[in-house]
Design a protein around this motif. Structure first.
Motif, PDB file in Angstrom:
ATOM      1  N   ALA A 212       0.828  -1.204   0.000  1.00 49.47           N
ATOM      2  CA  ALA A 212       0.000   0.000   0.000  1.00 49.47           C
ATOM      3  C   ALA A 212       0.863   1.255   0.000  1.00 49.47           C
ATOM      4  N   VAL A 213       1.916   1.267   0.806  1.00 48.39           N
ATOM      5  CA  VAL A 213       2.796   2.439   0.868  1.00 48.39           C
ATOM      6  C   VAL A 213       3.562   2.596  -0.445  1.00 48.39           C
ATOM      7  N   LEU A 214       4.002   1.494  -1.028  1.00 40.24           N
ATOM      8  CA  LEU A 214       4.663   1.577  -2.332  1.00 40.24           C
ATOM      9  C   LEU A 214       3.731   2.173  -3.377  1.00 40.24           C
ATOM     10  N   LEU A 215       2.490   1.709  -3.392  1.00 43.61           N
ATOM     11  CA  LEU A 215       1.527   2.189  -4.370  1.00 43.61           C
ATOM     12  C   LEU A 215       1.211   3.666  -4.144  1.00 43.61           C
ATOM     13  N   ALA A 216       1.149   4.078  -2.883  1.00 42.64           N
ATOM     14  CA  ALA A 216       0.835   5.475  -2.578  1.00 42.64           C
ATOM     15  C   ALA A 216       1.869   6.433  -3.149  1.00 42.64           C
ATOM     16  N   GLN A 217       3.115   5.996  -3.222  1.00 45.38           N
ATOM     17  CA  GLN A 217       4.182   6.867  -3.708  1.00 45.38           C
ATOM     18  C   GLN A 217       4.087   7.123  -5.205  1.00 45.38           C
ATOM     19  N   THR A 218       3.417   6.248  -5.908  1.00 45.42           N
ATOM     20  CA  THR A 218       3.315   6.380  -7.371  1.00 45.42           C
ATOM     21  C   THR A 218       1.867   6.459  -7.811  1.00 45.42           C
ATOM     22  N   TYR A 219       0.970   6.763  -6.888  1.00 49.88           N
ATOM     23  CA  TYR A 219      -0.458   6.727  -7.192  1.00 49.88           C
ATOM     24  C   TYR A 219      -0.826   7.714  -8.290  1.00 49.88           C
ATOM     25  N   GLY A 220      -1.601   7.226  -9.247  1.00 49.72           N
ATOM     26  CA  GLY A 220      -2.019   8.069 -10.358  1.00 49.72           C
ATOM     27  C   GLY A 220      -3.208   7.467 -11.068  1.00 49.72           C
ATOM     28  N   ASN A 221      -3.471   7.942 -12.244  1.00 52.18           N
ATOM     29  CA  ASN A 221      -4.658   7.518 -12.986  1.00 52.18           C
ATOM     30  C   ASN A 221      -4.576   6.088 -13.491  1.00 52.18           C
ATOM     31  N   THR A 222      -3.392   5.474 -13.406  1.00 50.59           N
ATOM     32  CA  THR A 222      -3.251   4.107 -13.899  1.00 50.59           C
ATOM     33  C   THR A 222      -3.758   3.076 -12.892  1.00 50.59           C
ATOM     34  N   VAL A 223      -4.046   3.501 -11.666  1.00 52.38           N
ATOM     35  CA  VAL A 223      -4.514   2.570 -10.646  1.00 52.38           C
ATOM     36  C   VAL A 223      -6.001   2.308 -10.839  1.00 52.38           C
ATOM     37  N   PRO A 224      -6.426   1.058 -10.900  1.00 52.32           N
ATOM     38  CA  PRO A 224      -7.858   0.780 -11.066  1.00 52.32           C
ATOM     39  C   PRO A 224      -8.640   1.261  -9.863  1.00 52.32           C
ATOM     40  N   THR A 225      -9.821   1.782 -10.101  1.00 48.53           N
ATOM     41  CA  THR A 225     -10.676   2.263  -9.023  1.00 48.53           C
ATOM     42  C   THR A 225     -11.574   1.135  -8.547  1.00 48.53           C
ATOM     43  N   ILE A 226     -11.491   0.834  -7.269  1.00 48.11           N
ATOM     44  CA  ILE A 226     -12.336  -0.195  -6.676  1.00 48.11           C
ATOM     45  C   ILE A 226     -13.409   0.519  -5.886  1.00 48.11           C
ATOM     46  N   THR A 227     -14.631   0.440  -6.340  1.00 49.11           N
ATOM     47  CA  THR A 227     -15.728   1.177  -5.706  1.00 49.11           C
ATOM     48  C   THR A 227     -16.596   0.236  -4.892  1.00 49.11           C
ATOM     49  N   SER A 228     -17.399   0.804  -4.031  1.00 50.65           N
ATOM     50  CA  SER A 228     -18.385   0.056  -3.279  1.00 50.65           C
ATOM     51  C   SER A 228     -19.707   0.091  -4.035  1.00 50.65           C
ATOM     52  N   ASN A 229     -20.746  -0.470  -3.455  1.00 47.19           N
ATOM     53  CA  ASN A 229     -22.037  -0.498  -4.134  1.00 47.19           C
ATOM     54  C   ASN A 229     -22.584   0.907  -4.357  1.00 47.19           C
ATOM     55  N   THR A 230     -22.324   1.781  -3.396  1.00 52.91           N
ATOM     56  CA  THR A 230     -22.749   3.162  -3.523  1.00 52.91           C
ATOM     57  C   THR A 230     -21.555   4.009  -3.918  1.00 52.91           C
ATOM     58  N   ILE A 231     -21.663   4.706  -5.024  1.00 52.42           N
ATOM     59  CA  ILE A 231     -20.545   5.512  -5.508  1.00 52.42           C
ATOM     60  C   ILE A 231     -20.768   6.956  -5.103  1.00 52.42           C
ATOM     61  N   TRP A 232     -19.829   7.486  -4.364  1.00 58.52           N
ATOM     62  CA  TRP A 232     -19.885   8.884  -3.986  1.00 58.52           C
ATOM     63  C   TRP A 232     -18.485   9.428  -4.104  1.00 58.52           C
ATOM     64  N   SER A 233     -18.323  10.511  -4.801  1.00 53.77           N
ATOM     65  CA  SER A 233     -17.001  11.085  -4.965  1.00 53.77           C
ATOM     66  C   SER A 233     -17.138  12.569  -5.202  1.00 53.77           C
TER      67      SER A 233
END
Length: 249
Positions: A212-233
């Motif tokens: 998780a920490v490794l991913l956070a350092q390079t987080y960007g639009n290439t990361v798939p979005t995992i949503t819940s049943n209710t989408i709020w953003s």
């Protein structure tokens, strides 16, 4: 509270006792039980007002709260809310708001990375699992016969491992929104050994703080979005007098 705090952020590299996940993180405690209101919501709201970026709720429910809008306001303004999903297979703790992105509902696995033997929550509101059986942590010696360390079990102790990880993520990438933090944690989980027995009921897998920490350092639009049943953003959130736009630093 002492046991939960130890899981999240007990001091490391000091030669004493156990270590918490959130290296160098600070803990701020709020009275929510006996001697207080008996309702954790005032403490949760005060933590938000005090500027805490991660709020851990190791409680069967946050009690009487104004509305879902209050929880949404917290998340919209930068708070990651981490909750324990409950200590029975039929528990549905925090289901009223668990699907708000930025609210992370945590069940558990045992030392063998199996969920089944824990007997803890398994439902569509669980986001992921973390260790929650035979957990070594800090004790309050005034309440435990003088013992400073001991063991506990339950999603109350799985949740702070996720909270400590959220703190690490924000340490390496402080501009992330709560929904980003949730997405990173859920995108970087490891498989649960018996996870195939509980499809759709134990979230995305077992917490992997390192990934998780490794991913956070390079987080960007290439990361798939995992949503819940209710989408709020939202494309932005406001913290104090500063508005942070999506993608800004």
């Amino acid at each position: 509270g002492t046991i939960v705090a130890g899981c999240a952020a007990a001091a490391t590299n000091n030669g004493y006792g156990i270590m918490g996940v959130g290296y160098n993180s600070k803990i701020r405690a709020y009275c929510v039980g006996s001697g207080c209101s008996g309702n954790p919501w005032p403490g949760i709201w005060q933590a938000y007002l005090d500027g805490c970026r991660v709020v851990n709720v190791s409680w069967s429910g946050i009690g009487s709260y104004p509305s879902l809008l209050a929880v949404q306001e917290m998340v919209r303004n930068g708070v990651v809310l981490v909750t324990g999903a409950g200590n029975s297979t039929t528990a549905t703790d925090h289901s009223a708001y668990a699907n708000i992105p930025g609210v992370i509902n945590v069940s558990s696995v045992n030392k063998d990375n199996n969920h089944g033997p824990t007997g803890h929550a398994r439902n569509q509101w669980v986001d992921l699992c973390a260790p929650g059986a035979a957990i070594a942590s800090t004790y309050n010696p005034n309440l435990s016969g003088g013992n400073k360390y001991g063991a506990g079990w339950g999603t109350s102790f799985a949740a702070p491992y996720v909270s400590g990880t959220a703190a690490l993520i924000l340490a390496v990438n402080p501009c992330l929104r709560p929904e980003d933090v949730e997405n990173i944690i859920k995108s970087s989980t490891s498989p649960i050994a018996d996870g195939n027995q509980f499809p759709g009921l134990v979230g995305t897998g077992r917490l992997n703080s390192y990934q998780a920490v490794l991913l956070a350092q390079t987080y960007g639009n290439t990361v798939p979005t995992i949503t819940s049943n209710t989408i709020w953003s939202t494309d932005r959130y406001v913290k104090g007098n500063v508005t942070i736009e999506a993608g800004a630093t």
